[in-house]
Scaffold this motif. Structure first.
Motif, short mmCIF file in Angstrom:
data_model
loop_
_atom_site.label_atom_id
_atom_site.label_comp_id
_atom_site.label_asym_id
_atom_site.label_seq_id
_atom_site.Cartn_x
_atom_site.Cartn_y
_atom_site.Cartn_z
N GLY A 185 22.53 7.37 -18.71
CA GLY A 185 23.83 6.73 -18.59
C GLY A 185 24.34 6.79 -17.17
O GLY A 185 23.62 7.16 -16.23
N SER A 186 25.61 6.44 -17.01
CA SER A 186 26.24 6.44 -15.70
C SER A 186 27.73 6.69 -15.86
O SER A 186 28.36 6.19 -16.79
CB SER A 186 26.02 5.09 -15.00
N LEU A 187 28.29 7.47 -14.93
CA LEU A 187 29.73 7.66 -14.82
C LEU A 187 30.23 7.20 -13.46
O LEU A 187 31.24 7.69 -12.95
CB LEU A 187 30.08 9.14 -15.05
N GLN A 188 29.54 6.23 -12.86
CA GLN A 188 29.86 5.75 -11.52
C GLN A 188 30.68 4.48 -11.51
O GLN A 188 30.80 3.81 -10.49
CB GLN A 188 28.57 5.53 -10.72
N GLY A 189 31.26 4.11 -12.66
CA GLY A 189 32.06 2.89 -12.71
C GLY A 189 31.22 1.64 -12.67
O GLY A 189 31.74 0.53 -12.50
N ALA A 190 29.92 1.78 -12.82
CA ALA A 190 28.96 0.68 -12.84
C ALA A 190 27.69 1.22 -13.49
O ALA A 190 27.53 2.45 -13.59
CB ALA A 190 28.66 0.18 -11.42
N PRO A 191 26.80 0.35 -13.96
CA PRO A 191 25.56 0.85 -14.55
C PRO A 191 24.81 1.82 -13.66
O PRO A 191 24.16 2.75 -14.14
CB PRO A 191 24.75 -0.43 -14.82
N GLY A 192 24.88 1.62 -12.33
CA GLY A 192 24.31 2.58 -11.40
C GLY A 192 22.85 2.31 -11.07
O GLY A 192 22.17 1.54 -11.74
N HIS A 193 22.38 2.99 -10.02
CA HIS A 193 20.99 2.85 -9.58
C HIS A 193 20.05 3.79 -10.32
O HIS A 193 18.83 3.61 -10.29
CB HIS A 193 20.89 3.13 -8.08
#
Length: 687
Positions: A185-193
Motif C-alpha cells: 500500500g501507500s500513505l503518500q497521498g498517491a499510489p506511490g513508487h
C-alpha cells in the motif's frame, strides 16, 4: 438447501455469488471460465468452524467487524464516541439486472445501510466491485474497503505484484504465500513508487490467474490472507486520512472501484484482460493516434529560452516528431527548482517575442505544441505563496517541510481547485496547446488544514484531482493529457480513465527501462505507456545499448524522444528518422492489438508480440551474452511466438521470408544478434 444465487457473466468468465446458508452475508460460489458455476462450490467451508465463527471461515464477499471478529473484516464502524464498535447486519434485498447486481444489508441499531455493487464491463472479462454506505446518524468508519476477493487454492498461493522506488518502478515481484498475511500500500497521498495498486494470485504453478486493481489516486492498501482450509482472501480499499472517515446523517459514501479479472492463460493472459479494459477506459480517445513527441527537458533542463527550444524543435521535426513539449522552466521565477511553482505565466525574458509567437513558430514547423505543468505544487518564493499561504498543507504552529524545495497545495479545497482550473483554462485558452503533461513531484507531509476540524484530507485531495481532470476532459476534449508523478507515482485506473498516456518512470536508461516496461505491461496497456529514447546512462544496469535498442524498446508503447538532438551525428538523426517512420506504420497494431510478452528481461532475448488483423509486430531485444557465432558453431536466437494460426503462413515484410504459424510457435522467430545488432522490429503479414 435452497438459497439465493446470482451469476454475472463476461465474455469468457462467470462470477457467482450466493447468500450464505450460515449467516447474513454474501459469499463467492464460483469464479472462473464460463460454466464454472455448474457444480458444488469449490469454496464451500460451511460448518467447518472449530474455534472460529462461520463468518470467519466463509468465503465472504464483504463482512463487517462484528460479524467477522477474527480473520479480517472489510468494514469497521462505530458511533462518534467510539461506542458500539462493530456492525451486525441483516440482509435487506437484492436488485439484479443484466450485467449488474446490488446486495443490501442493514444494521438498524447502528443506523447503517451497506450496499455491495457488482458491474460487468462490456467487451472485457472485468467485473467492477464497490460498496456504498448510508447512515441515519453520524458514524465513524475506521475501515471501508471496496471489496473482498476470494481465490481457491489447493496448495501454496503465488502472488505477483509490482514493486520499486523512484526510477525503478513496476518491478515484477513474486512471493509464495503458504499461510499468513501479505500487505502492500501507500500513505503518500498517491499510489506511490513503492507498489502499484495491483495484485495477481495463482494456485501455485497453475496457469489460471486472478487479478485485482484499485482505482484510487490516494492512500490505499491491498491485503492478502492465506486462510485455513485452502483459499486466499484479498481485501483492498482506500485508507482514510488519520484512520477514519466520518459519515453524516443521510450521507452516502461510495468506495473506489475495484476491478476484478480472471484468465485461464496465466499472467500473460491476465495482462491482455487488463489491456482490453484500459482500451475501454480510453473510449473514443483510443482512436486518436498517439503522436511521436519530443520533450526538451533532458536537452536543456531549466535553461529554457525561445531560440534554443526552436532549434531543438526544428531538429525534432526533421527526424519525424509530430509534437514538441516544453518541460519545466518555461514560467516566471523558474531559473532552478527553488522558485516559480504556482506562478504559471510564461517568462517574458525567455520568450522576448511573446509566448504566443513562440508557439506559432513551433507549429509552423509542422509540430503540435505541448507544455509541462505541476498544478499541485507551490514554491515558497512564488507570488502565489505570498498571496495564499493558507492554501498549503500545514499544521498550525508547526514548521512546514520542503521536499524538492516546494510545498504541496491542498487540492481538497474548492478554492484551490478553482485556481487550478482557471490556470489551465487560461493557458489552454490563450495559447495553441494540444498536449499537457501533469506532474506531481512530492508527497504531502504536514497534512493539515487549520480550522477545518476532522476532515478526510486524502479523500478530498483525490476528489479535487479527479474533478480537475474531469474538467480538462470536458472543457478541452482535444487536448492530450499525460499523467506523471515523479515518474510512475500515480498510475491507477481512475487516472488512466481521465488521461491519454502516463509516464511510467523518470528512468529512461535502456535496460532499466526494459525492466520497468516489462512489469508495467503486466498491469497496463501499451497505448497508455509513454516511453522515450534518450541518452541517459543506466542507473541500475549500465550496459550500453544501441540506438536501435533504445528505439525498439520505446516503440513498445507510445514513442517519444528526449535526447539532446543537437549532439547527435547526422547518421544518428537519419537512423532515428528511419525508426520513427517504421513506428508510424505499425503504431495502430501496437496500440490496438493484442499484446503478448515474450520472455523476460533476464532472458538473453525477449520482446513483445502485437497482433491485429492480418499483421503481427514483434519488438525483439537482445539482453544477454552472444553465442560466439560466426567464429564458433552457434545458432540464431529465437523468440517463440504465441497465439498464431498453426496452418497459416506469415511473411516477413522486410526480408520476404515466410514461416508457418506452427514453425513460429514451435521453433520461434530467428534473430542473429551481434555487438552492433541488439534489437529488431519484425512485421509479419498473414498470407
Amino acid at each position: 438447501m435452497t438459497y439465493q444465487r446470482w451469476t454475472l457473466r463476461t465474455d469468457n468468465t462467470s462470477y457467482t455469488v450466493r447468500l450464505s446458508p450460515d449467516g447474513p452475508w454474501a459469499e463467492l460460489d464460483a469464479w472462473g471460465p464460463l460454466g464454472v458455476e455448474d457444480g458444488p462450490s469449490a469454496l464451500d467451508r460451511s460448518r467447518r468452524t472449530h474455534f472460529i465463527t462461520p463468518a470467519d471461515a466463509a468465503p465472504a464477499e464483504y463482512l463487517p467487524y462484528g460479524l467477522r471478529p477474527f480473520t479480517g473484516s472489510e468494514l469497521v464502524a462505530s458511533r462518534p464516541d467510539g461506542e458500539d464498535r462493530g456492525v451486525w447486519w441483516a440482509f435487506a434485498g437484492a436488485e439484479a439486472d443484466e450485467g449488474s447486481l446490488r446486495l443490501a444489508f442493514h444494521d438498524e441499531l447502528l443506523g447503517l445501510r451497506t450496499v455491495l455493487h457488482y458491474e460487468t464491463v462490456p467487451g472485457t472479462d472485468v467485473i467492477l466491485r464497490w460498496t456504498e454506505f448510508t447512515a441515519t446518524e453520524e458514524l465513524r468508519l475506521e475501515r471501508l474497503d471496496s471489496a473482498a476477493v476470494n481465490i481457491p487454492v489447493s496448495g501454496v498461493a503465488r502472488l505477483t505484484y509490482l514493486t520499486g522506488q523512484w526510477s525503478q518502478e513496476f518491478q515484477r515481484t513474486q512471493l509464495d504465500l503458504p499461510r499468513g498475511t501479505f500487505t502492500i500500500g501507500s500513505l503518500q497521498g498517491a499510489p506511490g513508487h513503492g507498489y502499484a495498486p495491483w495484485l495477481a494470485v495463482q494456485d501455485g504453478e497453475s496457469p489460471a490467474a486472478y487479478g485485482i486493481a484499485l482505482a484510487w489516486p490516494g492512500n490505499w492498501h491491498i491485503t492478502a490472507e492465506a486462510e485455513p482450509g485452502g483459499s486466499v482472501r484479498v481485501r483492498a480499499g482506500r485508507v482514510p486520512h488519520e484512520g477514519v472517515a466520518l459519515l453524516a446523517p443521510g450521507e452516502t459514501l461510495a468506495t473506489p472501484r475495484l476491478a476484478c479479472a480472471f484468465s485461464p492463460e496465466g499472467l500473460d493472459g491476465l495482462s491482455r484482460v487488463w489491456h482490453r479494459y484500459e482500451r475501454r477506459l480510453s473510449g473514443e480517445r483510443l482512436h486518436r493516434p498517439r503522436k511521436v513527441l519530443y520533450n526538451s527537458w533532458e536537452a536543456t533542463g531549466f535553461d529554457v529560452e525561445a531560440a534554443g527550444q526552436l532549434e531543438l524543435a526544428k531538429t525534432a521535426a526533421d527526424i519525424g516528431a509530430e509534437l514538441f513539449v516544453v518541460d519545466d522552466g518555461w514560467f516566471t521565477g523558474r531559473a532552478d527548482d527553488t522558485g516559480g511553482l504556482g506562478d504559471w505565466w510564461p517568462d517574458p525574458a525567455a520568450f522576448p517575442q511573446g509566448f504566443d509567437q513562440f508557439v506559432a513558430d513551433v507549429r509552423a514547423l509542422g509540430l503540435d505544441f505541448g507544455l509541462w505543468i505541476e498544478p499541485e505544487a507551490i514554491s515558497p518564493k512564488s507570488r502565489l505563496y505570498a498571496e495564499h499561504p493558507e492554501w498549503v498543507y500545514r499544521i498550525e504552529g508547526r514548521p512546514g517541510r520542503l521536499v524538492r524545495n516546494q510545498f504541496l497545495l491542498d487540492l481538497g479545497r474548492t478554492d484551490v481547485q478553482d485556481f487550478v482550473i482557471e490556470t489551465l483554462d487560461r493557458l489552454l485558452g490563450t495559447y495553441d496547446i494540444s498536449y499537457l503533461k501533469w506532474d506531481m513531484n512530492r508527497p504531502p507531509t504536514e497534512r493539515g488544514r487549520p480550522g477545518a476540524g476532522r476532515v478526510d484530507l486524502d479523500a478530498e485531495h483525490a476528489a479535487g484531482y479527479l474533478r480537475v481532470l474531469d474538467h480538462l476532459r470536458s472543457a478541452h476534449p482535444d487536448v492530450t493529457v499525460e499523467g506523471c508523478a515523479g515518474g510512475g507515482g500515480r498510475i491507477e485506473h481512475a487516472t488512466i480513465a481521465r488521461t491519454d498516456v502516463v509516464w511510467p518512470s523518470d528512468n529512461t536508461a535502456p535496460l532499466d527501462r526494459l525492466s520497468i516496461q516489462y512489469g508495467f505491461l503486466h498491469a497496463h496497456a501499451p497505448h497508455v505507456m509513454s516511453s522515450w529514447v534518450t541518452d541517459a546512462p543506466g542507473v541500475f544496469d549500465p550496459r550500453p545499448r544501441s540506438l536501435a535498442f533504445r528505439f525498439v524498446n520505446a516503440m513498445c508503447g507510445v514513442l517519444g524522444v528526449g535526447a539532446d538532438l543537437r549532439a547527435w551525428t547526422p547518421e544518428q538523426r537519419a537512423e532515428a528518422a528511419r525508426w520513427i517512420a517504421r513506428y508510424k506504420e505499425v503504431r495502430d497494431v501496437i496500440h490496438h492489438g493484442e499484446a503478448r510478452l515474450l520472455g523476460t528481461p533476464e532472458d538473453p532475448s525477449c520482446g513483445v508480440q502485437y497482433d491485429a488483423g492480418e499483421r503481427t509486430v514483434v519488438a525483439a531485444l537482445s539482453t544477454g551474452r552472444l553465442d560466439g557465432a560466426p567464429l564458433v558453431p552457434g545458432r540464431s536466437a529465437r523468440l517463440r511466438l504465441r497465439g498464431l494460426d498453426p496452418t497459416a503462413r506469415y511473411r516477413d515484410t522486410a526480408t520476404g521470408t515466410t514461416y508457418s504459424g506452427a514453425h513460429l510457435v514451435h521453433y520461434g522467430l530467428p534473430f542473429a544478434w551481434s555487438r552492433d545488432h541488439d534489437a529488431d522490429l519484425v512485421v509479419l503479414m498473414r498470407e
